[in-house]
Design a protein around this motif. Structure first.
Motif, PDB file in Angstrom:
ATOM      1  N   LEU A 124      33.755  44.569  37.421  1.00 32.28           N
ATOM      2  CA  LEU A 124      32.987  45.936  37.605  1.00 32.28           C
ATOM      3  C   LEU A 124      31.347  46.031  37.421  1.00 32.28           C
ATOM      4  CD1 LEU A 124      33.864  48.839  38.062  1.00 32.28           C
ATOM      5  CD2 LEU A 124      33.873  49.413  35.618  1.00 32.28           C
ATOM      6  N   LEU A 125      30.813  46.566  38.568  1.00 34.95           N
ATOM      7  CA  LEU A 125      29.438  46.592  38.516  1.00 34.95           C
ATOM      8  C   LEU A 125      28.815  47.935  37.675  1.00 34.95           C
ATOM      9  CD1 LEU A 125      26.733  45.626  39.749  1.00 34.95           C
ATOM     10  CD2 LEU A 125      27.173  47.095  41.844  1.00 34.95           C
ATOM     11  N   LEU A 173      28.142  49.260  26.250  1.00 34.27           N
ATOM     12  CA  LEU A 173      28.579  50.324  25.695  1.00 34.27           C
ATOM     13  C   LEU A 173      30.037  50.697  26.007  1.00 34.27           C
ATOM     14  CD1 LEU A 173      28.018  53.014  24.008  1.00 34.27           C
ATOM     15  CD2 LEU A 173      27.093  54.094  25.854  1.00 34.27           C
ATOM     16  N   VAL A 174      29.999  50.720  27.539  1.00 32.77           N
ATOM     17  CA  VAL A 174      31.447  50.774  27.943  1.00 32.77           C
ATOM     18  C   VAL A 174      32.319  49.659  27.698  1.00 32.77           C
ATOM     19  CG1 VAL A 174      32.850  50.896  30.215  1.00 32.77           C
ATOM     20  CG2 VAL A 174      30.584  51.948  29.948  1.00 32.77           C
ATOM     21  N   ALA A 175      31.954  48.654  27.456  1.00 32.50           N
ATOM     22  CA  ALA A 175      33.031  47.596  26.839  1.00 32.50           C
ATOM     23  C   ALA A 175      33.485  47.985  25.515  1.00 32.50           C
ATOM     24  CB  ALA A 175      32.449  46.130  26.900  1.00 32.50           C
ATOM     25  N   TYR A 226      37.643  31.292  26.047  1.00 30.36           N
ATOM     26  CA  TYR A 226      38.144  31.998  24.906  1.00 30.36           C
ATOM     27  C   TYR A 226      37.534  33.410  24.879  1.00 30.36           C
ATOM     28  CZ  TYR A 226      39.485  27.282  24.012  1.00 30.36           C
ATOM     29  OH  TYR A 226      40.060  26.176  24.078  1.00 30.36           O
ATOM     30  N   ALA A 227      36.966  33.947  25.520  1.00 25.58           N
ATOM     31  CA  ALA A 227      36.413  35.327  25.642  1.00 25.58           C
ATOM     32  C   ALA A 227      37.438  36.377  26.172  1.00 25.58           C
ATOM     33  CB  ALA A 227      35.161  35.665  26.150  1.00 25.58           C
ATOM     34  N   ASP A 228      37.603  37.479  25.693  1.00 27.29           N
ATOM     35  CA  ASP A 228      38.654  38.576  26.504  1.00 27.29           C
ATOM     36  C   ASP A 228      37.689  39.552  27.624  1.00 27.29           C
ATOM     37  OD1 ASP A 228      41.217  38.610  24.830  1.00 27.29           O
ATOM     38  OD2 ASP A 228      39.556  38.322  23.380  1.00 27.29           O
ATOM     39  N   VAL A 229      36.439  39.672  27.203  1.00 24.77           N
ATOM     40  CA  VAL A 229      35.694  40.558  28.141  1.00 24.77           C
ATOM     41  C   VAL A 229      34.268  39.807  27.844  1.00 24.77           C
ATOM     42  CG1 VAL A 229      35.103  42.762  28.342  1.00 24.77           C
ATOM     43  CG2 VAL A 229      37.291  42.330  27.673  1.00 24.77           C
ATOM     44  N   LEU A 281      18.468  44.818  39.492  1.00 26.00           N
ATOM     45  CA  LEU A 281      18.877  45.737  38.570  1.00 26.00           C
ATOM     46  C   LEU A 281      20.559  45.268  38.585  1.00 26.00           C
ATOM     47  CD1 LEU A 281      19.761  49.412  39.365  1.00 26.00           C
ATOM     48  CD2 LEU A 281      18.928  47.523  41.139  1.00 26.00           C
ATOM     49  N   GLY A 282      21.253  45.359  37.431  1.00 28.47           N
ATOM     50  CA  GLY A 282      22.592  45.117  37.552  1.00 28.47           C
ATOM     51  C   GLY A 282      23.313  44.310  36.532  1.00 28.47           C
ATOM     52  N   ALA A 283      24.257  44.567  36.128  1.00 32.04           N
ATOM     53  CA  ALA A 283      25.513  43.858  35.284  1.00 32.04           C
ATOM     54  C   ALA A 283      26.885  44.194  35.640  1.00 32.04           C
ATOM     55  CB  ALA A 283      24.946  44.191  33.853  1.00 32.04           C
ATOM     56  N   LEU A 284      27.740  43.226  35.178  1.00 29.79           N
ATOM     57  CA  LEU A 284      28.867  43.437  35.493  1.00 29.79           C
ATOM     58  C   LEU A 284      29.705  43.051  34.170  1.00 29.79           C
ATOM     59  CD1 LEU A 284      27.769  41.608  38.205  1.00 29.79           C
ATOM     60  CD2 LEU A 284      29.980  42.511  39.259  1.00 29.79           C
ATOM     61  N   LEU A 285      30.824  43.974  34.254  1.00 34.58           N
ATOM     62  CA  LEU A 285      31.769  43.569  33.045  1.00 34.58           C
ATOM     63  C   LEU A 285      32.935  42.805  33.846  1.00 34.58           C
ATOM     64  CD1 LEU A 285      32.540  46.579  30.974  1.00 34.58           C
ATOM     65  CD2 LEU A 285      31.285  44.518  30.393  1.00 34.58           C
ATOM     66  N   VAL A 286      33.280  41.863  32.975  1.00 34.03           N
ATOM     67  CA  VAL A 286      34.868  40.818  33.690  1.00 34.03           C
ATOM     68  C   VAL A 286      35.784  40.896  32.403  1.00 34.03           C
ATOM     69  CG1 VAL A 286      33.283  39.563  35.097  1.00 34.03           C
ATOM     70  CG2 VAL A 286      33.612  38.757  32.851  1.00 34.03           C
ATOM     71  N   GLY A 287      37.007  40.860  32.854  1.00 34.86           N
ATOM     72  CA  GLY A 287      38.010  40.975  32.175  1.00 34.86           C
ATOM     73  C   GLY A 287      39.662  41.258  32.802  1.00 34.86           C
ATOM     74  N   SER A 288      40.474  41.506  32.054  1.00 32.22           N
ATOM     75  CA  SER A 288      41.669  41.706  32.756  1.00 32.22           C
ATOM     76  C   SER A 288      41.662  42.932  33.652  1.00 32.22           C
ATOM     77  CB  SER A 288      42.777  42.041  31.669  1.00 32.22           C
ATOM     78  OG  SER A 288      42.490  43.200  30.861  1.00 32.22           O
ATOM     79  N   THR A 289      42.729  43.170  34.500  1.00 34.11           N
ATOM     80  CA  THR A 289      42.770  44.187  35.293  1.00 34.11           C
ATOM     81  C   THR A 289      42.834  45.532  34.531  1.00 34.11           C
ATOM     82  OG1 THR A 289      43.585  42.646  37.169  1.00 34.11           O
ATOM     83  CG2 THR A 289      44.045  45.264  37.645  1.00 34.11           C
ATOM     84  N   GLU A 290      43.579  45.614  33.669  1.00 30.26           N
ATOM     85  CA  GLU A 290      43.921  46.636  32.852  1.00 30.26           C
ATOM     86  C   GLU A 290      42.688  47.085  32.089  1.00 30.26           C
ATOM     87  OE1 GLU A 290      46.506  48.281  28.939  1.00 30.26           O
ATOM     88  OE2 GLU A 290      46.687  46.218  29.573  1.00 30.26           O
ATOM     89  N   PHE A 291      41.935  46.088  31.566  1.00 22.89           N
ATOM     90  CA  PHE A 291      40.363  46.568  30.991  1.00 22.89           C
ATOM     91  C   PHE A 291      39.575  47.106  32.066  1.00 22.89           C
ATOM     92  CE2 PHE A 291      35.843  45.313  30.083  1.00 22.89           C
ATOM     93  CZ  PHE A 291      35.706  45.955  28.981  1.00 22.89           C
ATOM     94  N   ILE A 292      39.372  46.412  33.054  1.00 26.71           N
ATOM     95  CA  ILE A 292      38.478  47.023  34.103  1.00 26.71           C
ATOM     96  C   ILE A 292      38.851  48.406  34.491  1.00 26.71           C
ATOM     97  CG2 ILE A 292      37.652  46.620  36.303  1.00 26.71           C
ATOM     98  CD1 ILE A 292      36.309  44.810  34.310  1.00 26.71           C
TER      99      ILE A 292
END
Length: 415
Positions: free
Chosen positions: A101-102, A111-113, A239-242, A255-266
């Motif tokens: 997610l961007l 913060l969102v994580a 070994y990381a979840d997010v 600018l910009g960053a992305l979170l990566v993780g499971s579909t449920e987390f995103i």
């Protein structure tokens, strides 16, 4: 200094013609504007200024600027921006996660994580004392996420003492917060861009997994870590979840960053992003240069690391004049040092002060890292800039009162 040509309002097509014709005319104007850009980018208006404060100073490359102009866009709040969707799919695959997610900034991503991972008002996160979230993000963990931060000591290599980690994990006891997550920063900025290796992450996971504690990686400079180790980026997150993936530092996207993780987390992160005002419309103009950055800039990070070693090696020659530096700590694009008898603030002031002394005509901008002076390499910095920095540092040190003895002056002449 680079001046990007602008399209004046008077040049825009009048919409008496069809909208399709107007779009065609606007694209012609855009192409003309791009064609008039210089083929190389000038980072500063003054060649005698070397700015080493941060790799956030990088300007987007010409290829990134072209991508912004030509980016296919849509409404990302409807998940219809093709450039954003492509970036999110690309980053998820690159780092071995289900979805991405961007975000406009890494701070919002962090913060969102935390708000997703620590989803109750009695949640706690274990976090390093020198982490970016603790020092530079305005206390958002407590003030906005309502999360209790429990501090871990950062070791010299940026990791944690695993026994301390195990001892500080708290369960669902009525009188205490419940530990929901642990944050790892890779590379570890405050300690000097140290690389957190997969071997440590594996050991950490063996502890946290027993308690259902999620591992979160603040990866603002995670590509630096991957390049330094010569491994695929996804190996760092096995070994990381997010994780948060930054593109606006050494990778040079604007600018910009992305979170990566499971579909449920995103899915949950998408809702919280909207809550914080992070929903974006035609965000393809952010995603397009990020795609270029991920494709073209990792190779240049190797040069940044080489330049950091070069700077550290040359600064080490000034040790007889009172400069202190740990060569073994230089793993990526950062160099940390101190000067005996001189505060960090005073050293930074003197380095930025133009003088007529030998080597002193250069203005070198450095970062106050608390107990150390920080210099950060990025793609604008050349070998010549490094020589200017060392010359200036030598001039500053040679003019300190305790270096004006006849014996040291003789050594200076030899050097």
């Amino acid at each position: 200094m680079l001046v990007v040509p602008s399209i004046r309002y008077s040049q825009l097509p009048r919409f008496q013609c069809s909208s399709l014709q107007a779009v065609r005319q606007l694209r012609q104007l855009q192409k003309a504007a791009v064609a008039s850009l210089p083929t190389t980018l000038h980072r500063f208006s003054d060649p005698d200024v070397v700015d080493l404060r941060s790799d956030t100073l990088t300007h987007p490359t010409m290829q990134m600027r072209q991508a912004i102009l030509n980016a296919p866009v849509g409404d990302d709040c409807y998940k219809e921006d093709p450039s954003v969707n492509l970036l999110q799919d690309t980053v998820a695959k690159l780092f071995g996660k289900e979805a991405a997610l961007l975000f406009p900034t890494g701070v919002m991503a962090n913060l969102v994580a935390m708000m997703v991972l620590c989803d109750s008002r009695t949640s706690e996160v274990l976090i390093g004392e020198f982490s970016h979230q603790m020092i530079y993000e305005n206390g958002g963990l407590a003030t906005l996420a309502n999360v209790n931060p429990r501090i871990l000591r950062n070791l010299a290599d940026g990791t944690f003492d695993l026994e301390e980690v195990a001892s500080k994990i708290r369960g669902n006891y009525a009188y205490e917060p419940t530990t929901k997550a642990i944050c790892v920063e890779n590379t570890q900025n405050y300690i000097g861009g140290r690389v957190i290796r997969p071997s440590f992450m594996k050991k950490l996971h063996s502890i946290t997994s027993q308690h259902g504690v999620k591992i979160y990686v603040d990866g603002a400079r995670i590509m630096n870590a991957a390049v330094a180790l010569g491994i695929p980026p996804g190996d760092l997150l096995e070994y990381a979840d997010v994780a948060a993936i930054g593109v606006a530092k050494g990778l040079a996207a604007p600018l910009g960053a992305l979170l990566v993780g499971s579909t449920e987390f995103i899915t949950n992160a998408y809702k919280i992003r909207k809550l914080l005002g992070g929903g974006m419309r035609q965000a393809g103009i952010i995603a397009a240069p990020a795609l270029v950055a991920l494709d073209t800039m990792p190779a240049l990070l190797q040069r940044d690391h080489k330049h950091a070693k070069m700077l550290a090696t040359k600064l080490a020659e000034l040790v007889p004049l009172g400069l202190n530096i740990d060569m073994d700590a230089v793993e990526t694009n950062m160099v940390m040092f101190t000067v005996e008898g001189l505060s960090v603030k005073e050293m930074i002031r003197l380095m930025a002060e133009p003088t007529d002394k030998d080597g002193g005509q250069y203005i070198i901008k450095l970062f106050d890292n608390g107990n150390t002076v920080r210099a950060v390499m990025h793609y604008h910095i050349s070998a010549e800039d490094i020589n200017k920095t060392v010359a200036k540092a030598g001039a500053v040190l040679r003019n300190l009162p305790h270096n004006n003895t006849p014996e040291l002056q003789q050594q200076h002449d030899i050097m």
